[in-house]
Enzyme design. Sequence first.
Site, PDB file in Angstrom:
ATOM      1  N   LYS A   1      52.703  33.212  45.563  1.00  0.00           N
ATOM      2  CA  LYS A   1      52.331  33.620  44.207  1.00  0.00           C
ATOM      3  C   LYS A   1      53.463  33.212  43.289  1.00  0.00           C
ATOM      4  CE  LYS A   1      48.931  36.231  42.578  1.00  0.00           C
ATOM      5  NZ  LYS A   1      47.619  36.127  43.188  1.00  0.00           N
ATOM      6  N   GLY A  53      35.202  46.249  33.352  1.00  0.00           N
ATOM      7  CA  GLY A  53      35.877  44.982  33.044  1.00  0.00           C
ATOM      8  C   GLY A  53      34.854  43.921  32.711  1.00  0.00           C
ATOM      9  N   GLY A 108      35.873  40.639  31.660  1.00  0.00           N
ATOM     10  CA  GLY A 108      36.548  39.337  31.610  1.00  0.00           C
ATOM     11  C   GLY A 108      35.772  38.369  32.494  1.00  0.00           C
TER      12      GLY A 108
END
Length: 415
Positions: free
Chosen positions: A105, A217, A219
């Site tokens: 990451k 959510g 998005g």
Amino acid sequence: MEKDNVCINCYNQVDKVAKLLKLGQAELDILTIPKRILTFSFPVKLDSGDIRYFTGYRVQFNDARGPTKGGIRFHSEVNLEEIKTLAFLMTLKCAVVNLPYGGAKGGVMIDPKRFSEEELEKISRGYIREINNFIGPDMDIPAPDVNTDAKIMAWMLDEYEKLKGRHIPAVITGKPIPLGGSKARDFSTSIGGAYVLQELADTFDMKLKKTKIAVQGFGNVGMNIARILHEWGYKVIAVSDSKSGIYNNKGLDIKEVIKHKEKTGQLLKFKNSKVISNEELLELKADVLVPAALEDQITKKNADKIKAKLILEMANRPITPEADEILLDKKIFIMPDILANAGGVVVSYFEWVQNSQNFYWSEKLVLERLKIYMTDAVKALSKVCTDLKCDMRESLYINAVKKILEAERLRGNLR
Ligand code: GLU
């Protein structure tokens, strides 16, 4: 061995599994100490003419099963411990869905909303210049994550290819389709989660048209999963964005909701719906709750009030560990994030395969193959759980940890 680099959160997360599997110190070290940690800063000339230094990270956690894989996020709260934890979770996620990858990451500590498009491009290019010698199609393959998208991946790819002087599209995934991106990558996380839910439908007697679903959510992930489940015939009774939510017990027409949001910039005032808060949405009497927003949404404060029978974790870590215990006591079934939202990295893998072969697949083929990866992983997990009498999160960790340690053992890194 020096333990300076140990990931504390990872330690807490594998602790239970380590006891169940009776892991020794060398095994624990592999699971809690990242293989490589890059921390760097780089200068960018801002639109004002001032030069500012930005801090970036890339953690390559474990590569026993293949090159490391994972997104890059732009967020003001990015810090090394968080990136280590997320790199660890990517290692588990790739193992759970059987991708030939380890986990990584990366991130830059910025609030992207405060920068112009030109500045974001320079930050993206600056980030890649710093890590260019440590990434590559057979080394480490970045992708989008929070606040990064296909456009940013295109700048990053271009910078990398300029430095290397040739085309290497497989170095990064989540690219725009004309630059070698895969069909369906933009909604792959959501449809992957929907396939997981479909696989559980029989066990939980979830009938189309009857099953009520609440999605927190709106998005990319939340909106797409609400759209897909509605298209399949499920009753999506509530959705919310960061400002507020809307609810209709008979079901919302999500296609119309999307049009309304695009037109007005909000969910509020959608016809035939009641306004509800994000907190109220979580506590609705729905069959399935899909947290697809931020971390730490279900905590010890509201866990007791959750009424859903099943929770599909599309966000990363939406349930705190204390809340997890409360929900399990209430016999609520949780499908954990590292499987529920793995559809994104599975299609990233398909993108990398297509880039390596220079042979591109139809959307139909991508989705057929994604479905196989997701449903196979659910089937394998259900088996671990019955054998070991553990909960879904534990069984997922056990399944992944065993695969990672086996690869290390075969390499001669463990006895
Ligand atoms: N950022 C996504 C994740 O956390 C995708 C990673 C990838 O495609 O490599 O799963």
